[in-house]
Write a protein that holds these residues in place. Structure first.
Motif, PDB file in Angstrom:
ATOM      1  N   GLN A 126     -58.694  18.795  75.108  1.00  0.00           N
ATOM      2  CA  GLN A 126     -57.966  18.421  76.320  1.00  0.00           C
ATOM      3  C   GLN A 126     -56.466  18.684  76.153  1.00  0.00           C
ATOM      4  N   ALA A 127     -55.936  18.324  74.987  1.00  0.00           N
ATOM      5  CA  ALA A 127     -54.513  18.546  74.725  1.00  0.00           C
ATOM      6  C   ALA A 127     -54.194  20.033  74.627  1.00  0.00           C
ATOM      7  N   LEU A 128     -55.130  20.811  74.090  1.00  0.00           N
ATOM      8  CA  LEU A 128     -54.922  22.249  73.944  1.00  0.00           C
ATOM      9  C   LEU A 128     -54.672  22.917  75.286  1.00  0.00           C
ATOM     10  N   PHE A 129     -55.320  22.415  76.331  1.00  0.00           N
ATOM     11  CA  PHE A 129     -55.153  22.980  77.675  1.00  0.00           C
ATOM     12  C   PHE A 129     -54.207  22.147  78.535  1.00  0.00           C
ATOM     13  N   ASN A 130     -53.497  21.199  77.880  1.00  0.00           N
ATOM     14  CA  ASN A 130     -52.539  20.342  78.594  1.00  0.00           C
ATOM     15  C   ASN A 130     -53.163  19.688  79.821  1.00  0.00           C
ATOM     16  N   ALA A 131     -54.400  19.256  79.661  1.00  0.00           N
ATOM     17  CA  ALA A 131     -55.122  18.644  80.778  1.00  0.00           C
ATOM     18  C   ALA A 131     -55.029  17.122  80.695  1.00  0.00           C
ATOM     19  N   THR A 132     -55.276  16.479  81.791  1.00  0.00           N
ATOM     20  CA  THR A 132     -55.307  15.023  81.858  1.00  0.00           C
ATOM     21  C   THR A 132     -56.587  14.599  82.585  1.00  0.00           C
ATOM     22  N   GLY A 133     -56.784  13.294  82.665  1.00  0.00           N
ATOM     23  CA  GLY A 133     -57.954  12.793  83.386  1.00  0.00           C
ATOM     24  C   GLY A 133     -59.104  12.490  82.460  1.00  0.00           C
ATOM     25  N   SER A 134     -60.295  12.503  83.022  1.00  0.00           N
ATOM     26  CA  SER A 134     -61.500  12.123  82.292  1.00  0.00           C
ATOM     27  C   SER A 134     -61.759  13.042  81.096  1.00  0.00           C
ATOM     28  N   LEU A 135     -62.238  12.430  80.015  1.00  0.00           N
ATOM     29  CA  LEU A 135     -62.587  13.189  78.823  1.00  0.00           C
ATOM     30  C   LEU A 135     -63.993  13.786  78.911  1.00  0.00           C
ATOM     31  N   THR A 136     -64.772  13.336  79.878  1.00  0.00           N
ATOM     32  CA  THR A 136     -66.184  13.729  79.965  1.00  0.00           C
ATOM     33  C   THR A 136     -66.404  15.241  80.041  1.00  0.00           C
ATOM     34  N   PRO A 137     -65.688  15.985  80.895  1.00  0.00           N
ATOM     35  CA  PRO A 137     -65.931  17.438  80.945  1.00  0.00           C
ATOM     36  C   PRO A 137     -65.682  18.124  79.601  1.00  0.00           C
ATOM     37  N   TRP A 138     -64.717  17.607  78.837  1.00  0.00           N
ATOM     38  CA  TRP A 138     -64.398  18.216  77.551  1.00  0.00           C
ATOM     39  C   TRP A 138     -65.458  17.880  76.512  1.00  0.00           C
ATOM     40  N   ILE A 139     -66.028  16.687  76.619  1.00  0.00           N
ATOM     41  CA  ILE A 139     -67.131  16.313  75.733  1.00  0.00           C
ATOM     42  C   ILE A 139     -68.338  17.216  75.974  1.00  0.00           C
ATOM     43  N   VAL A 140     -68.651  17.433  77.231  1.00  0.00           N
ATOM     44  CA  VAL A 140     -69.779  18.302  77.582  1.00  0.00           C
ATOM     45  C   VAL A 140     -69.520  19.729  77.119  1.00  0.00           C
ATOM     46  N   ALA A 141     -68.287  20.219  77.340  1.00  0.00           N
ATOM     47  CA  ALA A 141     -67.941  21.584  76.942  1.00  0.00           C
ATOM     48  C   ALA A 141     -68.062  21.763  75.433  1.00  0.00           C
ATOM     49  N   MET A 142     -67.558  20.786  74.671  1.00  0.00           N
ATOM     50  CA  MET A 142     -67.635  20.871  73.215  1.00  0.00           C
ATOM     51  C   MET A 142     -69.084  20.882  72.744  1.00  0.00           C
TER      52      MET A 142
END
Length: 474
Positions: A126-142
């Protein structure tokens, strides 16, 4: 009828891994994103005393690695703890139930650990893409990214894992070297920056930090489920395990001491363990920003995401193979055995077990994000399971005295290993045994219940004729 009759499954797992593949598997799982958290939290809270805690944890895990090497070379099958428990206990039903209990406990424990690891890496992504908000999409992507290499041949997985691992280790060593040489915004390295209220050999602080230090090494035994796919396991498994532990110790010591010496300890603790460091869940991002600004934070975020990726790739290689080993013997909840013992006909990887494991760990991660709390919860159960590894070596020597042991330890090694691990458990969790012990009790009780139900369902299922695999028959 033998309770361990092996069900006919074709094709079989592919034997293609060598020493460096074992090394990559062990290091890739252990040097995870959560170890960036545990290392920096440890160094920034107790200073160089954490280095002593790391050395103690290294020795304890070295004994574990050696016990793992004996068991995995003596019984080189994908089921790992399931296989070792079933072989060590000679009494029919008890052997199968013991094996399943250990396998399910290990698998269930990693429900917590997998959640914290995916969460830690997702913070980085999430930090790599300077994104904010829910962590869920990043968990699914990983999770999805970690699934992909495991669907191909195991050697393909090992190659991809090695490439990402080299890059991730390079980032860690870069930050360590930048600290030692003074090549960063935080200034020159100075021993005075390590000065604090806690001395290097203050044993109360060292013992209190053992849980964090232990976390820097746990996971080396994840090479065991890959033993069936390892060429010459007698040589490759022990060497790969020992080299892996040494590489992990060197990386943690070099990076931690290099970074920590560039600013006063209190300054690091205040910034890295505060809100900017996700209250201790992502201190490495503060380190990256402090040393090199935005691009340093981005580089550390990349290293965090890469670390989670390497660890989760190995998790989704090893854990499904434990389920596969149970299911191949027809003991995974009766009719579910056929599905979980499925291997892809071309790639010879357990697709059903891989997808099921990924989905379970991903769901847990979505609901639990507190990385440090999960480290302690997972560590408690994991350390108890480590004691079982040593006990299985000892018990197997008496119940199977004539079995061929390609890698045989002096019996004193698992005895000292079990005692040392128990010592670490007691002192690392002083004052918190009730909290984390109860959580572990839930895991073990649930695992025993699952083993009993699974065994009962397997007994009701029809049994085809056994098939010989590697010299074993039903």
């Amino acid at each position: 009828m033998n309770d361990r009759a092996v069900r006919t499954e074709q094709p079989r797992l592919e034997k293609s891994l060598g020493t460096w593949s074992v090394f990559v598997a062990g290091v890739g799982l252990v040097v995870a994103a959560s170890t960036l958290v545990s290392d920096f939290v440890g160094y920034f809270t107790i200073g160089l005393a954490f280095l002593i805690a790391l050395l103690i944890a290294f020795l304890i895990n070295l004994f574990l690695g050696l016990s793992c090497a004996e068991l995995s070379t003596t019984y080189p099958r994908a089921g790992a703890l399931y296989e070792y428990g079933a072989q060590a206990i000679p009494w029919r039903a008890a052997s199968v139930i013991t094996g399943m209990f250990l396998a399910f406990a290990f698998y269930g424990m990693f429900g917590l650990v997998g959640a914290l690891e995916i969460s830690a890496g997702s913070f980085g992504l999430q930090a790599l893409f300077n994104a904010t908000g829910s962590l869920t999409p990043w968990i699914v992507a990983m999770t999805v990214l970690a699934i992909l290499p495991n669907l191909a041949h195991v050697r393909t997985m090992a190659i991809i894992e090695a490439i990402v691992l080299v890059g991730m280790l390079a980032i860690r060593w870069f930050f360590g070297a930048a600290g030692w040489t003074g090549f960063s915004n935080t200034g020159s390295w100075s021993a005075s920056n390590w000065a604090g209220e806690i001395g290097v050999f203050e044993w109360s602080a060292i013992l209190g930090a053992l849980a964090l230090a232990y976390w820097s090494f746990v996971g080396i035994e994840f090479v065991a489920p890959l033993a069936e796919e390892t060429r010459n396991p007698r040589r490759n498994l022990p060497i790969g395990i020992v080299l892996g532990l040494l590489a992990i110790l060197a990386t943690s010591a070099f990076m931690g001491t290099g970074v920590g010496g560039t600013q006063p300890l209190g300054q690091w603790a205040e910034s890295a363990l505060g809100p900017a460091g996700c209250d201790g869940s992502c201190p490495q991002l503060v380190v990256g920003a402090a040393m090199f600004g935005d691009w340093g934070r981005g580089l550390m975020a990349l290293g965090t995401a890469a670390a989670t990726y390497t660890s989760m790739v190995i998790v989704l290689a090893a854990m499904p193979r434990i389920l596969y080993g149970v299911a191949r013997d027809g003991h995974f909840f009766g009719p579910l055995s056929r599905a979980f013992a499925y291997l892809h006909p071309r790639f010879r990887t357990p697709w059903v077990a891989i997808f099921a494991t990924a989905a379970l760990y991903c769901i847990v991660a979505i609901f639990f994000h507190d990385v440090v709390a999960l480290i302690f919860a997972g560590s408690y159960a994991w350390v108890i399971i480590y004691i079982f590894w040593h006990l299985l070596v000892i018990i197997s020597r008496f119940t199977n005295p004539h079995v061929d042991r390609p890698f045989r330890l002096p019996l004193v090694v698992p005895i000292i290993g079990a005692g040392g691990t128990g010592f670490a458990l007691y002192y690392a969790f002083q004052g918190a045994h009730a909290t984390y012990g109860i959580m572990s009790l839930y895991i073990f009780a649930g695992s025993l219940l699952a083993a009993l139900i699974s065994y009962a369902l397997a007994r009701k299922a029809p049994r085809p004729a056994p098939v010989d695999e590697g010299g074993r028959s039903g």
